[in-house]
Design a protein around this motif. Structure first.
Motif, PDB file in Angstrom:
ATOM      1  N   VAL A  66      13.382  32.904  29.729  1.00 39.16           N
ATOM      2  CA  VAL A  66      13.715  34.294  29.996  1.00 39.16           C
ATOM      3  C   VAL A  66      13.752  35.048  28.673  1.00 39.16           C
ATOM      4  O   VAL A  66      14.517  34.695  27.776  1.00 39.16           O
ATOM      5  CB  VAL A  66      15.070  34.419  30.724  1.00 39.16           C
ATOM      6  CG1 VAL A  66      15.437  35.871  30.928  1.00 39.16           C
ATOM      7  CG2 VAL A  66      15.032  33.675  32.049  1.00 39.16           C
ATOM      8  N   LYS A  67      12.920  36.073  28.552  1.00 36.65           N
ATOM      9  CA  LYS A  67      12.890  36.891  27.338  1.00 36.65           C
ATOM     10  C   LYS A  67      13.956  37.962  27.359  1.00 36.65           C
ATOM     11  O   LYS A  67      14.635  38.208  26.376  1.00 36.65           O
ATOM     12  CB  LYS A  67      11.519  37.537  27.160  1.00 36.65           C
ATOM     13  CG  LYS A  67      11.440  38.384  25.897  1.00 36.65           C
ATOM     14  CD  LYS A  67      10.134  39.130  25.808  1.00 36.65           C
ATOM     15  CE  LYS A  67      10.001  39.912  24.538  1.00 36.65           C
ATOM     16  NZ  LYS A  67      10.926  41.020  24.414  1.00 36.65           N
ATOM     17  N   PRO A 115      17.757  41.616  25.321  1.00 37.56           N
ATOM     18  CA  PRO A 115      17.026  40.407  24.927  1.00 37.56           C
ATOM     19  C   PRO A 115      17.932  39.177  24.997  1.00 37.56           C
ATOM     20  O   PRO A 115      19.113  39.252  24.654  1.00 37.56           O
ATOM     21  CB  PRO A 115      16.591  40.697  23.488  1.00 37.56           C
ATOM     22  CG  PRO A 115      17.376  41.869  23.036  1.00 37.56           C
ATOM     23  CD  PRO A 115      17.973  42.537  24.229  1.00 37.56           C
ATOM     24  N   LEU A 116      17.383  38.064  25.457  1.00 39.15           N
ATOM     25  CA  LEU A 116      18.132  36.808  25.538  1.00 39.15           C
ATOM     26  C   LEU A 116      17.442  35.775  24.655  1.00 39.15           C
ATOM     27  O   LEU A 116      16.280  35.448  24.875  1.00 39.15           O
ATOM     28  CB  LEU A 116      18.197  36.310  26.981  1.00 39.15           C
ATOM     29  CG  LEU A 116      18.874  37.248  27.974  1.00 39.15           C
ATOM     30  CD1 LEU A 116      18.883  36.628  29.360  1.00 39.15           C
ATOM     31  CD2 LEU A 116      20.284  37.588  27.533  1.00 39.15           C
ATOM     32  N   LYS A 117      18.178  35.253  23.672  1.00 37.96           N
ATOM     33  CA  LYS A 117      17.610  34.274  22.734  1.00 37.96           C
ATOM     34  C   LYS A 117      18.538  33.081  22.596  1.00 37.96           C
ATOM     35  O   LYS A 117      19.753  33.204  22.733  1.00 37.96           O
ATOM     36  CB  LYS A 117      17.380  34.916  21.372  1.00 37.96           C
ATOM     37  CG  LYS A 117      16.355  36.035  21.439  1.00 37.96           C
ATOM     38  CD  LYS A 117      16.033  36.579  20.091  1.00 37.96           C
ATOM     39  CE  LYS A 117      14.962  37.651  20.237  1.00 37.96           C
ATOM     40  NZ  LYS A 117      14.531  38.156  18.972  1.00 37.96           N
ATOM     41  N   ASP A 118      17.939  31.928  22.288  1.00 35.07           N
ATOM     42  CA  ASP A 118      18.728  30.720  22.047  1.00 35.07           C
ATOM     43  C   ASP A 118      19.137  30.659  20.572  1.00 35.07           C
ATOM     44  O   ASP A 118      18.880  31.595  19.803  1.00 35.07           O
ATOM     45  CB  ASP A 118      17.967  29.465  22.488  1.00 35.07           C
ATOM     46  CG  ASP A 118      16.704  29.204  21.682  1.00 35.07           C
ATOM     47  OD1 ASP A 118      16.503  29.822  20.616  1.00 35.07           O
ATOM     48  OD2 ASP A 118      15.908  28.354  22.130  1.00 35.07           O
ATOM     49  N   ALA A 119      19.749  29.553  20.167  1.00 33.20           N
ATOM     50  CA  ALA A 119      20.231  29.400  18.784  1.00 33.20           C
ATOM     51  C   ALA A 119      19.092  29.410  17.770  1.00 33.20           C
ATOM     52  O   ALA A 119      19.297  29.719  16.594  1.00 33.20           O
ATOM     53  CB  ALA A 119      21.042  28.110  18.655  1.00 33.20           C
ATOM     54  N   GLN A 120      17.863  29.074  18.190  1.00 32.99           N
ATOM     55  CA  GLN A 120      16.701  29.079  17.303  1.00 32.99           C
ATOM     56  C   GLN A 120      15.946  30.413  17.348  1.00 32.99           C
ATOM     57  O   GLN A 120      14.805  30.500  16.894  1.00 32.99           O
ATOM     58  CB  GLN A 120      15.732  27.937  17.659  1.00 32.99           C
ATOM     59  CG  GLN A 120      16.235  26.552  17.306  1.00 32.99           C
ATOM     60  CD  GLN A 120      17.291  26.049  18.281  1.00 32.99           C
ATOM     61  OE1 GLN A 120      17.203  26.292  19.489  1.00 32.99           O
ATOM     62  NE2 GLN A 120      18.297  25.373  17.773  1.00 32.99           N
ATOM     63  N   ASP A 121      16.564  31.433  17.939  1.00 31.64           N
ATOM     64  CA  ASP A 121      15.991  32.766  18.027  1.00 31.64           C
ATOM     65  C   ASP A 121      14.722  32.817  18.884  1.00 31.64           C
ATOM     66  O   ASP A 121      13.848  33.648  18.674  1.00 31.64           O
ATOM     67  CB  ASP A 121      15.730  33.335  16.628  1.00 31.64           C
ATOM     68  CG  ASP A 121      15.759  34.855  16.614  1.00 31.64           C
ATOM     69  OD1 ASP A 121      16.536  35.440  17.389  1.00 31.64           O
ATOM     70  OD2 ASP A 121      14.985  35.455  15.840  1.00 31.64           O
ATOM     71  N   LYS A 122      14.621  31.907  19.852  1.00 31.57           N
ATOM     72  CA  LYS A 122      13.500  31.889  20.798  1.00 31.57           C
ATOM     73  C   LYS A 122      14.012  32.361  22.153  1.00 31.57           C
ATOM     74  O   LYS A 122      15.210  32.317  22.411  1.00 31.57           O
ATOM     75  CB  LYS A 122      12.943  30.468  20.922  1.00 31.57           C
ATOM     76  CG  LYS A 122      12.302  29.975  19.646  1.00 31.57           C
ATOM     77  CD  LYS A 122      11.728  28.601  19.850  1.00 31.57           C
ATOM     78  CE  LYS A 122      11.099  28.099  18.555  1.00 31.57           C
ATOM     79  NZ  LYS A 122      10.581  26.756  18.690  1.00 31.57           N
ATOM     80  N   PRO A 123      13.105  32.790  23.050  1.00 35.77           N
ATOM     81  CA  PRO A 123      13.556  33.180  24.389  1.00 35.77           C
ATOM     82  C   PRO A 123      14.358  32.056  25.052  1.00 35.77           C
ATOM     83  O   PRO A 123      14.058  30.873  24.884  1.00 35.77           O
ATOM     84  CB  PRO A 123      12.248  33.452  25.141  1.00 35.77           C
ATOM     85  CG  PRO A 123      11.285  33.839  24.069  1.00 35.77           C
ATOM     86  CD  PRO A 123      11.665  32.986  22.881  1.00 35.77           C
ATOM     87  N   LYS A 149      15.564  43.577  36.517  1.00 40.00           N
ATOM     88  CA  LYS A 149      14.333  42.823  36.302  1.00 40.00           C
ATOM     89  C   LYS A 149      14.638  41.701  35.328  1.00 40.00           C
ATOM     90  O   LYS A 149      15.313  41.920  34.327  1.00 40.00           O
ATOM     91  CB  LYS A 149      13.222  43.711  35.726  1.00 40.00           C
ATOM     92  CG  LYS A 149      12.700  44.746  36.704  1.00 40.00           C
ATOM     93  CD  LYS A 149      11.679  45.668  36.095  1.00 40.00           C
ATOM     94  CE  LYS A 149      10.364  45.027  35.814  1.00 40.00           C
ATOM     95  NZ  LYS A 149       9.557  44.669  36.953  1.00 40.00           N
ATOM     96  N   ILE A 150      14.146  40.522  35.625  1.00 37.80           N
ATOM     97  CA  ILE A 150      14.259  39.383  34.715  1.00 37.80           C
ATOM     98  C   ILE A 150      12.843  39.036  34.298  1.00 37.80           C
ATOM     99  O   ILE A 150      11.990  38.747  35.137  1.00 37.80           O
ATOM    100  CB  ILE A 150      14.947  38.194  35.395  1.00 37.80           C
ATOM    101  CG1 ILE A 150      16.355  38.612  35.808  1.00 37.80           C
ATOM    102  CG2 ILE A 150      14.975  36.986  34.463  1.00 37.80           C
ATOM    103  CD1 ILE A 150      17.127  37.558  36.529  1.00 37.80           C
ATOM    104  N   ARG A 151      12.600  39.066  32.967  1.00 40.03           N
ATOM    105  CA  ARG A 151      11.224  38.921  32.488  1.00 40.03           C
ATOM    106  C   ARG A 151      11.067  37.697  31.600  1.00 40.03           C
ATOM    107  O   ARG A 151      11.958  37.329  30.844  1.00 40.03           O
ATOM    108  CB  ARG A 151      10.806  40.191  31.744  1.00 40.03           C
ATOM    109  CG  ARG A 151      10.944  41.418  32.631  1.00 40.03           C
ATOM    110  CD  ARG A 151      10.393  42.664  32.053  1.00 40.03           C
ATOM    111  NE  ARG A 151      10.874  42.938  30.717  1.00 40.03           N
ATOM    112  CZ  ARG A 151      10.330  43.850  29.924  1.00 40.03           C
ATOM    113  NH1 ARG A 151       9.311  44.574  30.336  1.00 40.03           N
ATOM    114  NH2 ARG A 151      10.806  44.069  28.714  1.00 40.03           N
ATOM    115  N   SER A 152       9.891  37.096  31.725  1.00 36.37           N
ATOM    116  CA  SER A 152       9.546  35.877  31.001  1.00 36.37           C
ATOM    117  C   SER A 152       8.225  36.085  30.270  1.00 36.37           C
ATOM    118  O   SER A 152       7.335  36.761  30.784  1.00 36.37           O
ATOM    119  CB  SER A 152       9.392  34.731  32.006  1.00 36.37           C
ATOM    120  OG  SER A 152       8.975  33.556  31.379  1.00 36.37           O
TER     121      SER A 152
END
Length: 177
Positions: A66-67, A115-123, A149-152
């Motif tokens: 999820v971006k 924006p949703l990012k993980d600890a490595q700054d990736k989606p 809207k949820i976007r990938s």
């Protein structure tokens, strides 16, 4: 950390979808609300009922990248029903959800993309997302959310992508009956 969004964002959230960089993946999930129906209008909305926090839970069949999450809110139309503070939570299921983003909205009027990012700054890759409305403007009790809207990213390949108006590009909105 709380991300603050002020007033309206002039964002064309459909541009990345038209250009094939992002896809709507909300229709690949099970949405949990007390009552709802699909609707593609910005004039209708989902209205919560009861004490806060109000939640919208989205559970995918498989781990999904999820971006961002985009919400349509309209302070001028909804006033005290407009979300002010949101928590975006993610996890494998209801019992292990963790805050991944906290957002403060200031009189939003239009689309707000978080924006949703993980600890490595990736989606973010997750099985479940929950949007929790922690407070509303003017200390309102119930909330209105007009569209979600949820976007990938298209290139992650989590969900089959078909470039047609009847597939994953379909806009989702849930409103009380």
């Amino acid at each position: 950390m709380v991300t603050k969004f002020s007033d309206a964002q002039n964002v064309d959230i459909f541009k990345d979808e038209r250009e094939g960089r992002l896809r709507e993946v909300g229709n690949q999930a099970v949405w949990s609300l007390s009552s709802c129906k699909p609707d593609e209008s910005n004039d209708t909305y989902w209205q919560s009922d009861g004490p806060q926090p109000h939640t919208v839970s989205v559970q995918f069949r498989r781990k999904t990248t999820v971006k961002d999450i985009c919400l349509y809110a309209d302070y001028k139309a909804d006033e005290s029903y407009t979300p002010n503070r949101l928590s975006i939570r993610a996890g494998n299921h209801f019992n292990d959800l963790c805050d991944v983003e906290q957002v403060e909205l200031t009189e939003p009027s239009g689309w707000v993309c978080i924006p949703l990012k993980d600890a490595q700054d990736k989606p973010l890759r997750t099985f479940m997302i929950q949007i929790a409305v922690l407070s509303n403007h003017q200390n309102g009790r119930d909330t209105h959310i007009r569209r979600i809207k949820i976007r990938s990213p298209v290139n992650y390949g989590d969900v089959p992508y078909t470039n047609s108006s009847s597939s994953s590009l379909k806009n989702l909105m849930y409103t009380v009956r």
